[in-house]
Design a protein around this motif. Structure first.
Motif, PDB file in Angstrom:
ATOM      1  N   THR A  79       8.743   3.535   3.642  1.00 32.93           N
ATOM      2  CA  THR A  79       9.738   3.965   4.622  1.00 32.93           C
ATOM      3  C   THR A  79      11.102   4.237   3.999  1.00 32.93           C
ATOM      4  OG1 THR A  79      10.239   1.635   5.098  1.00 32.93           O
ATOM      5  CG2 THR A  79       8.602   2.737   6.507  1.00 32.93           C
ATOM      6  N   SER A  80      11.420   3.555   2.903  1.00 35.23           N
ATOM      7  CA  SER A  80      12.749   3.700   2.303  1.00 35.23           C
ATOM      8  C   SER A  80      12.753   4.569   1.055  1.00 35.23           C
ATOM      9  CB  SER A  80      13.329   2.320   1.962  1.00 35.23           C
ATOM     10  OG  SER A  80      12.452   1.611   1.101  1.00 35.23           O
ATOM     11  N   LYS A  81      11.721   4.473   0.233  1.00 38.03           N
ATOM     12  CA  LYS A  81      11.619   5.262  -0.995  1.00 38.03           C
ATOM     13  C   LYS A  81      10.214   5.860  -1.078  1.00 38.03           C
ATOM     14  CE  LYS A  81      14.894   2.258  -3.446  1.00 38.03           C
ATOM     15  NZ  LYS A  81      16.011   3.205  -3.545  1.00 38.03           N
ATOM     16  N   PRO A  82       9.936   6.809  -0.197  1.00 35.94           N
ATOM     17  CA  PRO A  82       8.554   7.310  -0.076  1.00 35.94           C
ATOM     18  C   PRO A  82       8.020   7.976  -1.340  1.00 35.94           C
ATOM     19  CG  PRO A  82      10.075   8.714   1.135  1.00 35.94           C
ATOM     20  CD  PRO A  82      10.845   7.493   0.736  1.00 35.94           C
ATOM     21  N   GLN A  83       8.858   8.713  -2.076  1.00 35.89           N
ATOM     22  CA  GLN A  83       8.362   9.415  -3.267  1.00 35.89           C
ATOM     23  C   GLN A  83       7.916   8.433  -4.336  1.00 35.89           C
ATOM     24  OE1 GLN A  83      11.371  10.098  -1.893  1.00 35.89           O
ATOM     25  NE2 GLN A  83      11.301  12.234  -1.190  1.00 35.89           N
ATOM     26  N   ILE A  84       8.729   7.416  -4.569  1.00 31.90           N
ATOM     27  CA  ILE A  84       8.370   6.415  -5.575  1.00 31.90           C
ATOM     28  C   ILE A  84       7.116   5.666  -5.143  1.00 31.90           C
ATOM     29  CG2 ILE A  84       9.098   4.253  -6.658  1.00 31.90           C
ATOM     30  CD1 ILE A  84      11.957   5.296  -6.607  1.00 31.90           C
ATOM     31  N   ALA A  85       7.060   5.281  -3.867  1.00 35.56           N
ATOM     32  CA  ALA A  85       5.911   4.531  -3.362  1.00 35.56           C
ATOM     33  C   ALA A  85       4.619   5.329  -3.499  1.00 35.56           C
ATOM     34  CB  ALA A  85       6.149   4.148  -1.903  1.00 35.56           C
ATOM     35  N   ARG A  86       4.645   6.583  -3.059  1.00 44.79           N
ATOM     36  CA  ARG A  86       3.423   7.396  -3.103  1.00 44.79           C
ATOM     37  C   ARG A  86       3.000   7.706  -4.540  1.00 44.79           C
ATOM     38  NH1 ARG A  86       4.533  12.497   0.358  1.00 44.79           N
ATOM     39  NH2 ARG A  86       6.715  11.862   0.189  1.00 44.79           N
ATOM     40  N   PHE A  87       3.985   7.896  -5.415  1.00 47.65           N
ATOM     41  CA  PHE A  87       3.668   8.200  -6.809  1.00 47.65           C
ATOM     42  C   PHE A  87       2.916   7.048  -7.466  1.00 47.65           C
ATOM     43  CE2 PHE A  87       4.994   8.130 -11.355  1.00 47.65           C
ATOM     44  CZ  PHE A  87       4.292   9.257 -11.769  1.00 47.65           C
ATOM     45  N   TYR A  88       3.405   5.840  -7.279  1.00 46.93           N
ATOM     46  CA  TYR A  88       2.736   4.694  -7.895  1.00 46.93           C
ATOM     47  C   TYR A  88       1.401   4.388  -7.226  1.00 46.93           C
ATOM     48  CZ  TYR A  88       6.416   3.449 -11.165  1.00 46.93           C
ATOM     49  OH  TYR A  88       7.293   3.441 -12.223  1.00 46.93           O
ATOM     50  N   MET A  89       1.313   4.581  -5.926  1.00 45.52           N
ATOM     51  CA  MET A  89       0.024   4.373  -5.267  1.00 45.52           C
ATOM     52  C   MET A  89      -0.998   5.392  -5.761  1.00 45.52           C
ATOM     53  SD  MET A  89       0.715   3.150  -1.334  1.00 45.52           S
ATOM     54  CE  MET A  89       1.822   4.494  -0.864  1.00 45.52           C
ATOM     55  N   ALA A  90      -0.561   6.633  -5.980  1.00 48.50           N
ATOM     56  CA  ALA A  90      -1.468   7.651  -6.515  1.00 48.50           C
ATOM     57  C   ALA A  90      -1.969   7.253  -7.899  1.00 48.50           C
ATOM     58  CB  ALA A  90      -0.749   8.998  -6.585  1.00 48.50           C
ATOM     59  N   ILE A 102      -2.322   4.235  -9.016  1.00 48.10           N
ATOM     60  CA  ILE A 102      -3.279   3.132  -8.839  1.00 48.10           C
ATOM     61  C   ILE A 102      -4.642   3.674  -8.418  1.00 48.10           C
ATOM     62  CG2 ILE A 102      -3.854   1.147  -7.381  1.00 48.10           C
ATOM     63  CD1 ILE A 102      -0.838   0.475  -7.362  1.00 48.10           C
ATOM     64  N   TYR A 103      -4.663   4.555  -7.438  1.00 57.29           N
ATOM     65  CA  TYR A 103      -5.935   5.102  -6.957  1.00 57.29           C
ATOM     66  C   TYR A 103      -6.585   6.020  -7.994  1.00 57.29           C
ATOM     67  CZ  TYR A 103      -4.595   3.387  -2.338  1.00 57.29           C
ATOM     68  OH  TYR A 103      -4.234   2.585  -1.277  1.00 57.29           O
ATOM     69  N   GLY A 104      -5.805   6.573  -8.888  1.00 59.90           N
ATOM     70  CA  GLY A 104      -6.361   7.455  -9.907  1.00 59.90           C
ATOM     71  C   GLY A 104      -6.778   6.763 -11.182  1.00 59.90           C
ATOM     72  N   ASP A 105      -6.589   5.442 -11.256  1.00 61.18           N
ATOM     73  CA  ASP A 105      -6.943   4.681 -12.454  1.00 61.18           C
ATOM     74  C   ASP A 105      -8.436   4.363 -12.437  1.00 61.18           C
ATOM     75  OD1 ASP A 105      -7.234   2.984 -14.592  1.00 61.18           O
ATOM     76  OD2 ASP A 105      -5.640   1.604 -14.002  1.00 61.18           O
ATOM     77  N   ALA A 130      -5.896   9.562  -4.348  1.00 65.50           N
ATOM     78  CA  ALA A 130      -4.943   9.921  -5.400  1.00 65.50           C
ATOM     79  C   ALA A 130      -4.562  11.393  -5.303  1.00 65.50           C
ATOM     80  CB  ALA A 130      -5.541   9.616  -6.772  1.00 65.50           C
ATOM     81  N   PHE A 131      -5.548  12.263  -5.121  1.00 61.03           N
ATOM     82  CA  PHE A 131      -5.266  13.702  -5.026  1.00 61.03           C
ATOM     83  C   PHE A 131      -4.370  14.012  -3.845  1.00 61.03           C
ATOM     84  CE2 PHE A 131      -6.359  17.761  -3.015  1.00 61.03           C
ATOM     85  CZ  PHE A 131      -5.899  18.633  -3.995  1.00 61.03           C
ATOM     86  N   ARG A 132      -4.684  13.436  -2.690  1.00 57.24           N
ATOM     87  CA  ARG A 132      -3.887  13.728  -1.494  1.00 57.24           C
ATOM     88  C   ARG A 132      -2.436  13.277  -1.665  1.00 57.24           C
ATOM     89  NH1 ARG A 132      -8.951  12.648   0.986  1.00 57.24           N
ATOM     90  NH2 ARG A 132      -8.511  10.414   1.106  1.00 57.24           N
ATOM     91  N   LEU A 133      -2.237  12.127  -2.315  1.00 55.01           N
ATOM     92  CA  LEU A 133      -0.876  11.640  -2.537  1.00 55.01           C
ATOM     93  C   LEU A 133      -0.127  12.530  -3.528  1.00 55.01           C
ATOM     94  CD1 LEU A 133      -1.566   7.793  -2.690  1.00 55.01           C
ATOM     95  CD2 LEU A 133      -0.132   8.967  -1.002  1.00 55.01           C
ATOM     96  N   TYR A 134      -0.783  12.882  -4.619  1.00 48.42           N
ATOM     97  CA  TYR A 134      -0.146  13.766  -5.596  1.00 48.42           C
ATOM     98  C   TYR A 134       0.172  15.133  -4.976  1.00 48.42           C
ATOM     99  CZ  TYR A 134      -1.013  10.764  -9.695  1.00 48.42           C
ATOM    100  OH  TYR A 134      -1.002   9.749 -10.617  1.00 48.42           O
ATOM    101  N   LYS A 135      -0.752  15.634  -4.183  1.00 50.64           N
ATOM    102  CA  LYS A 135      -0.552  16.955  -3.561  1.00 50.64           C
ATOM    103  C   LYS A 135       0.628  16.916  -2.584  1.00 50.64           C
ATOM    104  CE  LYS A 135      -2.006  21.232  -2.718  1.00 50.64           C
ATOM    105  NZ  LYS A 135      -1.064  21.635  -1.656  1.00 50.64           N
ATOM    106  N   SER A 136       0.723  15.850  -1.810  1.00 51.22           N
ATOM    107  CA  SER A 136       1.839  15.748  -0.864  1.00 51.22           C
ATOM    108  C   SER A 136       3.163  15.661  -1.605  1.00 51.22           C
ATOM    109  CB  SER A 136       1.653  14.530   0.046  1.00 51.22           C
ATOM    110  OG  SER A 136       1.810  13.317  -0.678  1.00 51.22           O
ATOM    111  N   LEU A 137       3.194  14.967  -2.730  1.00 51.78           N
ATOM    112  CA  LEU A 137       4.413  14.876  -3.529  1.00 51.78           C
ATOM    113  C   LEU A 137       4.781  16.231  -4.122  1.00 51.78           C
ATOM    114  CD1 LEU A 137       3.789  11.493  -5.381  1.00 51.78           C
ATOM    115  CD2 LEU A 137       5.703  11.988  -3.847  1.00 51.78           C
ATOM    116  N   ALA A 138       3.785  16.925  -4.657  1.00 50.22           N
ATOM    117  CA  ALA A 138       4.043  18.241  -5.243  1.00 50.22           C
ATOM    118  C   ALA A 138       4.579  19.209  -4.196  1.00 50.22           C
ATOM    119  CB  ALA A 138       2.766  18.791  -5.878  1.00 50.22           C
TER     120      ALA A 138
END
Length: 364
Positions: free
Chosen positions: A59-70, A72-75, A86-94
């Motif tokens: 809610t406060s730092k969505p880009q950082i949160a989604r990047f690190y979660m992506a 984790i899911y991509g490891d 992971a793909f959906r998170l990376y795609k939304s960030l891009a």
């Protein structure tokens, strides 16, 4: 695998404010606390502690949160691997960061890394997310990360794609020119290796050792991979040290002596300053890396470390003048965005230099 799990988990857990242990609720004093908890746990490999922190940070730092979660899911080695997520998170960030300023130190790196990850996923497809391969979209994403954001890791991936004969089309008189892709791949490897990128240095050293795409040069390969190992971050050390072990163990004594005579020069030209360490716990005094040996039992050592029985031969091949930075690895052309009619930067026809001689075969 997690030798210090209990100690590190205890340290990380001090950043948490737990509501109910039985209910599993985690409450953070502030977004900064959540970010510290998440990044600290992520770096230690404790994804079970990192994920709740990043979820709270959305809610406060969505880009950082989604990047690190992506990440984790991509490891592939983690317990939470889910490449669809992971793909959906990376795609939304891009998508969200497509207009970010390339000079934005906080968001531009996230945009570049996300584009690079999206490119990888689109090139191969994501079966569990119903995403089919889209090579053209993959090329566009990778080019944007490499050119617009000047991201070294994206440029390294672009080099490997070009050397496979893939990547953005390069047309000459209306026909695709595979040799231009090989030349562009070498261009990126040269440029990145001169800049000290450890992955590119290791990759180029392996090509020099095998004589693939470039002129075979065992001595230069040994020197370059030695620099790559010294430059490598912990996350990249295993595969880079694998290449070093192969080259070192198969190099003859003559090659090793020649490399030893120039090891300081190579590190001066292409080395990077190591990141500062905080050794408050004294863990740096422990052996953190495996001991590697050749098949004959010989210890794999850096080229700057003397053997137990020093060689008596004096190496006199070191130049007496101060070396230029591009004296050993051929100079790459300056990085310029491609013209509108060309989707990749062209490699100028400079004079042939070590490893990149004109007319060399493109494969071996």
């Amino acid at each position: 695998m997690r030798t210090f799990r209990l100690a590190l988990a205890g340290s990380v857990a001090t950043l948490l404010m737990l509501g109910s242990a039985m209910a599993g609720d985690i409450v953070f004093r502030s977004p900064d606390d959540a970010m510290k908890q998440g990044i600290s746990a992520f770096n230690g490999g404790y994804y079970e502690l990192a994920l709740p922190a990043f979820e709270a940070l959305e809610t406060s730092k969505p880009q950082i949160a989604r990047f690190y979660m992506a990440r984790i899911y991509g490891d592939n080695e983690g317990a939470y691997t889910d490449h669809g997520k992971a793909f959906r998170l990376y795609k939304s960030l891009a998508d969200d960061l497509q207009d970010v300023d390339p000079d934005d130190d906080s968001l531009a790196p996230i945009a570049a890394k996300s584009l690079t990850a999206v490119s990888t996923y689109l090139r191969n497809g994501v079966a569990n997310a119903g995403v089919k391969p889209d090579v053209e979209a993959a090329n566009r994403a990778l080019q944007r990360a490499a050119l617009t954001f000047n991201d070294e890791d994206a440029q390294f991936e672009l080099a490997k794609v070009f050397l496979r004969g893939e990547g953005p089309d390069i047309s000459v008189a209306g026909f695709e020119d595979p040799s231009s892709k090989i030349a562009n791949g070498r261009h990126w490897l040269s440029r990145l290796s001169q800049a000290g990128h450890p992955g590119a240095q290791a990759f180029l050293a392996d090509l020099m050792w095998r004589g693939k795409f470039v002129e075979k040069n065992p001595t230069a390969a040994l020197n370059l991979i030695d620099v790559a190992v010294a430059n490598a971050p912990p996350s990249e050390r295993v595969w880079i040290e694998d290449i070093y072990q192969n080259i070192f163990c198969n190099a003859g004594e003559g090659v090793r002596q020649q490399a030893t005579g120039r090891v300081a020069e190579w590190h001066n030209l292409y080395g990077r300053s190591p990141a500062a360490r905080d050794d408050k716990d004294g863990l740096d005094n422990l052996a953190a890396e495996p001991v590697r040996t050749c098949s004959n039992g010989e210890l794999v050592r850096p080229m700057g470390v003397a053997t137990p029985t020093p060689a008596t031969q004096v190496i006199t091949s070191t130049p007496s003048v101060s070396p230029q930075r591009n004296a050993v690895i051929p100079a790459a052309t300056s990085l310029q965005p491609a013209a509108a009619s060309q989707s990749a930067p062209a490699l100028s026809s400079s004079a042939p230099m070590l490893g990149f001689g004109a007319g060399e075969p493109t494969a071996r």
